[in-house]
Design a protein around this motif. Sequence first.
Motif, PDB file in Angstrom:
ATOM      1  N   ASP A 158       0.810  -1.224   0.000  1.00 47.53           N
ATOM      2  CA  ASP A 158       0.000   0.000   0.000  1.00 47.53           C
ATOM      3  C   ASP A 158       0.841   1.272   0.000  1.00 47.53           C
ATOM      4  OD1 ASP A 158       0.933  -0.223   2.527  1.00 47.53           O
ATOM      5  OD2 ASP A 158      -1.012  -0.596   3.486  1.00 47.53           O
ATOM      6  N   GLY A 159       2.052   1.168  -0.507  1.00 48.06           N
ATOM      7  CA  GLY A 159       2.922   2.347  -0.579  1.00 48.06           C
ATOM      8  C   GLY A 159       2.275   3.511  -1.318  1.00 48.06           C
ATOM      9  N   GLU A 160       2.607   4.715  -0.897  1.00 50.24           N
ATOM     10  CA  GLU A 160       1.944   5.894  -1.463  1.00 50.24           C
ATOM     11  C   GLU A 160       2.472   6.256  -2.856  1.00 50.24           C
ATOM     12  OE1 GLU A 160       2.687   9.529   0.588  1.00 50.24           O
ATOM     13  OE2 GLU A 160       1.240  10.627  -0.642  1.00 50.24           O
ATOM     14  N   ARG A 161       3.782   6.193  -3.022  1.00 51.34           N
ATOM     15  CA  ARG A 161       4.356   6.645  -4.294  1.00 51.34           C
ATOM     16  C   ARG A 161       4.583   5.424  -5.180  1.00 51.34           C
ATOM     17  NH1 ARG A 161       9.114   9.737  -1.242  1.00 51.34           N
ATOM     18  NH2 ARG A 161       9.063   7.662  -0.293  1.00 51.34           N
ATOM     19  N   LEU A 162       3.730   5.304  -6.211  1.00 51.96           N
ATOM     20  CA  LEU A 162       3.710   4.094  -7.043  1.00 51.96           C
ATOM     21  C   LEU A 162       4.314   4.375  -8.417  1.00 51.96           C
ATOM     22  CD1 LEU A 162       2.541   1.151  -7.561  1.00 51.96           C
ATOM     23  CD2 LEU A 162       0.528   2.318  -8.494  1.00 51.96           C
ATOM     24  N   GLY A 163       5.311   3.586  -8.782  1.00 53.64           N
ATOM     25  CA  GLY A 163       5.890   3.691 -10.123  1.00 53.64           C
ATOM     26  C   GLY A 163       5.284   2.651 -11.043  1.00 53.64           C
ATOM     27  N   LEU A 164       4.879   3.052 -12.245  1.00 58.52           N
ATOM     28  CA  LEU A 164       4.345   2.117 -13.246  1.00 58.52           C
ATOM     29  C   LEU A 164       5.287   2.130 -14.441  1.00 58.52           C
ATOM     30  CD1 LEU A 164       0.547   3.098 -13.046  1.00 58.52           C
ATOM     31  CD2 LEU A 164       1.724   1.202 -11.879  1.00 58.52           C
ATOM     32  N   TYR A 165       5.900   0.985 -14.702  1.00 58.76           N
ATOM     33  CA  TYR A 165       6.869   0.883 -15.790  1.00 58.76           C
ATOM     34  C   TYR A 165       6.205   0.259 -17.011  1.00 58.76           C
ATOM     35  CZ  TYR A 165      10.664   2.204 -12.682  1.00 58.76           C
ATOM     36  OH  TYR A 165      11.484   2.908 -11.834  1.00 58.76           O
ATOM     37  N   HIS A 172      -2.744   1.904 -17.518  1.00 60.35           N
ATOM     38  CA  HIS A 172      -3.703   3.013 -17.612  1.00 60.35           C
ATOM     39  C   HIS A 172      -4.917   2.745 -16.730  1.00 60.35           C
ATOM     40  CE1 HIS A 172      -6.689   1.297 -20.476  1.00 60.35           C
ATOM     41  NE2 HIS A 172      -7.346   2.451 -20.413  1.00 60.35           N
ATOM     42  N   ILE A 173      -5.189   1.472 -16.447  1.00 61.59           N
ATOM     43  CA  ILE A 173      -6.273   1.131 -15.515  1.00 61.59           C
ATOM     44  C   ILE A 173      -5.782   1.209 -14.066  1.00 61.59           C
ATOM     45  CG2 ILE A 173      -7.815  -0.734 -14.762  1.00 61.59           C
ATOM     46  CD1 ILE A 173      -7.993  -1.606 -17.712  1.00 61.59           C
ATOM     47  N   VAL A 174      -4.604   0.627 -13.824  1.00 62.25           N
ATOM     48  CA  VAL A 174      -4.051   0.615 -12.463  1.00 62.25           C
ATOM     49  C   VAL A 174      -3.840   2.045 -11.937  1.00 62.25           C
ATOM     50  CG1 VAL A 174      -2.012  -0.004 -11.114  1.00 62.25           C
ATOM     51  CG2 VAL A 174      -3.000  -1.642 -12.687  1.00 62.25           C
ATOM     52  N   ALA A 175      -3.433   2.940 -12.825  1.00 64.33           N
ATOM     53  CA  ALA A 175      -3.211   4.334 -12.402  1.00 64.33           C
ATOM     54  C   ALA A 175      -4.496   4.917 -11.812  1.00 64.33           C
ATOM     55  CB  ALA A 175      -2.748   5.180 -13.590  1.00 64.33           C
ATOM     56  N   GLN A 176      -5.620   4.581 -12.423  1.00 64.64           N
ATOM     57  CA  GLN A 176      -6.897   5.128 -11.935  1.00 64.64           C
ATOM     58  C   GLN A 176      -7.280   4.533 -10.580  1.00 64.64           C
ATOM     59  OE1 GLN A 176      -9.953   5.389 -15.207  1.00 64.64           O
ATOM     60  NE2 GLN A 176      -8.283   4.544 -16.428  1.00 64.64           N
ATOM     61  N   VAL A 177      -7.015   3.234 -10.415  1.00 64.87           N
ATOM     62  CA  VAL A 177      -7.308   2.599  -9.126  1.00 64.87           C
ATOM     63  C   VAL A 177      -6.407   3.208  -8.050  1.00 64.87           C
ATOM     64  CG1 VAL A 177      -7.400   0.422  -7.850  1.00 64.87           C
ATOM     65  CG2 VAL A 177      -7.993   0.454 -10.282  1.00 64.87           C
ATOM     66  N   ALA A 178      -5.140   3.371  -8.396  1.00 62.93           N
ATOM     67  CA  ALA A 178      -4.177   3.911  -7.426  1.00 62.93           C
ATOM     68  C   ALA A 178      -4.545   5.340  -7.017  1.00 62.93           C
ATOM     69  CB  ALA A 178      -2.770   3.876  -8.025  1.00 62.93           C
ATOM     70  N   ARG A 179      -4.945   6.162  -7.976  1.00 65.87           N
ATOM     71  CA  ARG A 179      -5.337   7.541  -7.663  1.00 65.87           C
ATOM     72  C   ARG A 179      -6.577   7.525  -6.763  1.00 65.87           C
ATOM     73  NH1 ARG A 179      -3.146  10.965  -6.659  1.00 65.87           N
ATOM     74  NH2 ARG A 179      -4.450  12.644  -7.462  1.00 65.87           N
ATOM     75  N   ARG A 183      -3.139   7.306  -3.842  1.00 58.58           N
ATOM     76  CA  ARG A 183      -1.701   7.172  -4.060  1.00 58.58           C
ATOM     77  C   ARG A 183      -1.223   8.180  -5.089  1.00 58.58           C
ATOM     78  NH1 ARG A 183      -0.207   0.935  -3.502  1.00 58.58           N
ATOM     79  NH2 ARG A 183      -2.253   0.003  -3.210  1.00 58.58           N
ATOM     80  N   ARG A 184       0.074   8.364  -5.124  1.00 60.24           N
ATOM     81  CA  ARG A 184       0.700   9.224  -6.131  1.00 60.24           C
ATOM     82  C   ARG A 184       1.339   8.323  -7.191  1.00 60.24           C
ATOM     83  NH1 ARG A 184       4.702  12.460  -2.607  1.00 60.24           N
ATOM     84  NH2 ARG A 184       5.136  13.487  -4.586  1.00 60.24           N
ATOM     85  N   VAL A 185       1.128   8.683  -8.455  1.00 60.89           N
ATOM     86  CA  VAL A 185       1.548   7.818  -9.560  1.00 60.89           C
ATOM     87  C   VAL A 185       2.668   8.455 -10.373  1.00 60.89           C
ATOM     88  CG1 VAL A 185       0.779   6.716 -11.723  1.00 60.89           C
ATOM     89  CG2 VAL A 185      -0.714   6.686  -9.699  1.00 60.89           C
ATOM     90  N   GLY A 204      -3.857  11.218 -14.097  1.00 59.62           N
ATOM     91  CA  GLY A 204      -3.494  11.597 -12.725  1.00 59.62           C
ATOM     92  C   GLY A 204      -2.063  11.324 -12.312  1.00 59.62           C
ATOM     93  N   ALA A 205      -1.209  10.858 -13.254  1.00 63.53           N
ATOM     94  CA  ALA A 205       0.205  10.686 -12.897  1.00 63.53           C
ATOM     95  C   ALA A 205       0.811  12.066 -12.679  1.00 63.53           C
ATOM     96  CB  ALA A 205       0.947   9.948 -14.008  1.00 63.53           C
TER      97      ALA A 205
END
Length: 329
Positions: A158-165, A172-179, A183-185, A204-205
């Motif tokens: 559940d870390g706040e700062r999430l990197g998507l490689y 593009h889906i995970v970013a929306q769930v994370a936001r 979380r910060r993307v 929202g990245a």
Amino acid sequence: MVLSRSGEPLWEADLPLPEPGRGQVVVEVAACGVCRTDLHVVDGELPEPKLPLVPGHQAVGRVLAAGPGAERFDAGDRVGVPWLGWTCGECRYCRSGRENLCDRARFTGYDLDGGYAEALAADERFCFPLPAAYPDLQAAPLLCAGLIGYRALRLAGDGERLGLYGFGASAHIVAQVARHEGRRVFAFTRAGDEEARRLARGLGAEWAGDSLARPPEELDAAIVFAPAGELVPAALAAAAKGSTVVCAGIHMSDIPSFPYELLWGERVVRSVANLTRRDGEEFMALAPRIPVRTEVETFPLAEANEALARLRSGSVSGAAVLAVRSGPA
Ligand SMILES: [Zn+2]
Ligand SMILES: [Zn+2]
């Protein structure tokens, strides 16, 4: 669209309508998402696919017929057919809530014929009802890009700062769930992929940049969607102590050796494999509540090779989906 031999293009075949076996439904396909895994299957990077094979494991369609003992759905019900097509229910993994690791699992579009077709047969227990808010084309990417992305996000902690490689269908889906989870993307894309960076920022990245670049802050978690092993040490180098790097693809080029220092500090590297039905139920309930919006680029079924080529070259924005024309009457 049939694969006869790995490494060859798919070809358009005229196949008989599948017969539903015990516990199966035959689904008239309306749309089928194109996943990077399909590319690995077609390119021969995964061992021993069923051949000849109809690929595709993000099929959306309507129940046409039910086999003996199949009573879960009525004719006309909309269902999704995902990657996990069958499990044994008996092995130590199945019995411990980890059917994604079943020793004898069969996968749609790999061991079983999939959704690059006007119809497919599927075990009804592994089909999902789909949220009504999504039209067929928009629902298709939920079935793997969304589902497995969601599983990867959970395994990332559940870390706040999430990197998507790799910012494609899944990210593009995970970013929306994370936001949605506050979380910060941070989005990492190929050099010069402005389109993917625009999409990432639009979703929202707060930062989007080169895959091998250091982000402006340390990451608390990272998910590597791109099948490039060199991104693993890059993600570890960007990750804070105690963070997890999840490899979310089914295939990846070799991970280069890296100094132990990158792993030191209780950093974790792990993979995510397949999905459980529970992942699917959770994610299909969550997606419309956020609501997750899927960005799709559609191709006619007969242009499946073109869709795969576009995915291979990294030039699809969001998710590629095959629009299957009218099925059998
Ligand atoms: Zn099993
Ligand atoms: Zn997939």
